[in-house]
Design a protein around this motif. Structure first.
Motif, PDB file in Angstrom:
ATOM      1  N   UNK A  40       0.284  -1.457   0.076  1.00  9.88           N
ATOM      2  CA  UNK A  40       0.380  -0.101   0.070  1.00  9.88           C
ATOM      3  C   UNK A  40       0.641   1.003   0.062  1.00  9.88           C
ATOM      4  N   UNK A  41       2.274   1.201   0.160  1.00  6.76           N
ATOM      5  CA  UNK A  41       3.060   2.560   0.582  1.00  6.76           C
ATOM      6  C   UNK A  41       3.493   2.745  -0.522  1.00  6.76           C
ATOM      7  N   UNK A  42       3.080   1.642  -1.771  1.00  7.40           N
ATOM      8  CA  UNK A  42       3.125   2.456  -3.086  1.00  7.40           C
ATOM      9  C   UNK A  42       1.687   3.271  -3.462  1.00  7.40           C
ATOM     10  N   UNK A  43       1.447   2.746  -3.360  1.00  6.03           N
ATOM     11  CA  UNK A  43      -0.329   3.624  -3.262  1.00  6.03           C
ATOM     12  C   UNK A  43      -0.365   4.489  -3.234  1.00  6.03           C
ATOM     13  N   UNK A  44       0.476   5.265  -1.914  1.00 10.55           N
ATOM     14  CA  UNK A  44      -0.025   6.364  -0.993  1.00 10.55           C
ATOM     15  C   UNK A  44       1.594   7.044  -1.812  1.00 10.55           C
ATOM     16  N   UNK A  45       2.566   7.048  -2.285  1.00 15.98           N
ATOM     17  CA  UNK A  45       3.705   8.163  -2.752  1.00 15.98           C
ATOM     18  C   UNK A  45       3.148   7.836  -4.266  1.00 15.98           C
ATOM     19  N   UNK A  46       2.427   7.402  -4.827  1.00 18.89           N
ATOM     20  CA  UNK A  46       1.909   6.875  -6.177  1.00 18.89           C
ATOM     21  C   UNK A  46       1.582   8.399  -6.900  1.00 18.89           C
ATOM     22  N   UNK A  47       3.019   8.403  -7.735  1.00 15.92           N
ATOM     23  CA  UNK A  47       2.603  10.512  -8.777  1.00 15.92           C
ATOM     24  C   UNK A  47       0.736  10.823  -8.744  1.00 15.92           C
ATOM     25  N   UNK A  48       0.065  10.555  -9.815  1.00 15.23           N
ATOM     26  CA  UNK A  48      -0.790  10.436 -10.462  1.00 15.23           C
ATOM     27  C   UNK A  48      -2.008  10.501  -9.024  1.00 15.23           C
ATOM     28  N   UNK A  49      -1.923   9.344  -7.802  1.00 14.57           N
ATOM     29  CA  UNK A  49      -3.048   8.617  -7.119  1.00 14.57           C
ATOM     30  C   UNK A  49      -2.659   9.927  -6.036  1.00 14.57           C
ATOM     31  N   UNK A  50      -1.640  10.724  -5.826  1.00  9.64           N
ATOM     32  CA  UNK A  50      -1.529  11.428  -5.011  1.00  9.64           C
ATOM     33  C   UNK A  50      -2.048  12.865  -5.433  1.00  9.64           C
ATOM     34  N   UNK A  51      -2.248  13.578  -6.162  1.00  7.07           N
ATOM     35  CA  UNK A  51      -2.930  14.274  -6.848  1.00  7.07           C
ATOM     36  C   UNK A  51      -4.468  14.236  -6.979  1.00  7.07           C
ATOM     37  N   UNK A  52      -4.858  13.013  -6.500  1.00  8.82           N
ATOM     38  CA  UNK A  52      -7.091  12.789  -6.878  1.00  8.82           C
ATOM     39  C   UNK A  52      -7.683  12.503  -6.126  1.00  8.82           C
ATOM     40  N   UNK A  53      -8.278  13.429  -5.324  1.00  6.77           N
ATOM     41  CA  UNK A  53      -9.442  13.459  -4.394  1.00  6.77           C
ATOM     42  C   UNK A  53      -9.305  12.034  -3.810  1.00  6.77           C
ATOM     43  N   UNK A  54      -9.658  11.659  -2.779  1.00  6.85           N
ATOM     44  CA  UNK A  54      -9.257   9.887  -2.364  1.00  6.85           C
ATOM     45  C   UNK A  54     -10.097  10.158  -1.318  1.00  6.85           C
ATOM     46  N   UNK A  55     -11.599   8.958  -1.053  1.00  7.20           N
ATOM     47  CA  UNK A  55     -12.311   8.953  -0.065  1.00  7.20           C
ATOM     48  C   UNK A  55     -12.220   7.006   0.030  1.00  7.20           C
ATOM     49  N   UNK A  56     -11.967   6.845   1.672  1.00  2.67           N
ATOM     50  CA  UNK A  56     -11.863   5.322   2.141  1.00  2.67           C
ATOM     51  C   UNK A  56     -13.588   4.959   3.011  1.00  2.67           C
ATOM     52  N   UNK A  57     -13.669   3.664   3.215  1.00  3.48           N
ATOM     53  CA  UNK A  57     -14.332   3.265   4.026  1.00  3.48           C
ATOM     54  C   UNK A  57     -13.134   1.673   4.233  1.00  3.48           C
ATOM     55  N   UNK A  58     -14.090   1.324   5.243  1.00  7.94           N
ATOM     56  CA  UNK A  58     -13.950  -0.233   5.836  1.00  7.94           C
ATOM     57  C   UNK A  58     -14.611  -0.588   6.101  1.00  7.94           C
TER      58      UNK A  58
END
Length: 143
Positions: A40-58
Motif C-alpha cells: 500500500x506504500x506504493x499507492x500512498x506515494x504514487x505520483x498520480x493518485x496523490x493528486x486525486x481526491x480520495x475517499x475510503x471506508x473499511x
C-alpha cells in the motif's frame, strides 16, 4: 416542439452517460493486475493518485476500500457556455455538450494487511503506464 427537443436532448445525455459506464466494463488491463499484492506504500506515494481526491471506508472484515476519483468539472463547461451560477439557462447544444462530456473515473482499490488485493477502475480511466505501481525512491549507487 421545444418539449420534444428537450426530451431528445435528455435521451442523448442519458445514453452518453450509460456508454461511459459501460466502457469501464472490460477485460482486466495489465495495469489492474500489476497492483495485485503491491504494498500500500506504493499507492500512498504514487505520483498520480496523490493528486486525486480520495475517499475510503473499511468493511466489517477489515478490508479497506479506497476510491481515488478523477472527474471533469462540468460547472466549468457551463460557465464557458455563458452560465454565471447554478440554475442558469444555456443554449440547448451547449447543455447537451456539457452534460455528455462529464467524464468520471473511479479508481477503486481493495486493501488488506498493507497490500492491494484488487484494483478496479470504473468509468473512463486511463489504462497506461501512469497508473502502474512504481517505486519512486532514490537509490544511491554502490548500495
Amino acid at each position: 416542439m421545444t418539449k420534444l427537443k428537450i426530451q431528445w436532448g435528455m435521451t442523448i445525455v442519458f445514453l452518453s452517460l450509460c456508454s461511459a459506464c459501460v466502457s469501464g466494463i472490460s477485460d482486466p488491463q495489465p495495469s489492474q493486475d500489476a497492483w495485485i499484492h503491491a504494498p500500500v506504500k506504493l499507492l500512498d506515494d504514487h505520483v498520480l493518485f496523490k493528486t486525486m481526491p480520495m475517499f475510503r471506508t473499511k468493511t466489517d472484515s477489515g478490508t479497506e476500500i479506497r476510491n481515488y476519483a478523477l472527474g471533469y468539472d462540468f460547472g466549468e463547461c457551463f460557465g464557458e457556455a455563458g452560465a454565471d451560477k447554478f440554475g442558469d439557462f444555456v443554449k440547448e447544444n451547449d447543455f447537451i455538450i456539457c452534460s455528455s462530456s462529464r467524464i468520471v473515473c473511479n479508481n477503486i482499490f481493495y486493501i488488506k494487511e498493507e497490500h492491494v488485493l484488487e484494483y478496479v477502475p470504473t468509468g473512463r480511466c486511463p489504462a497506461n503506464e501512469n497508473v502502474l505501481p512504481k517505486s519512486h525512491e532514490l537509490k544511491i549507487v554502490g548500495e
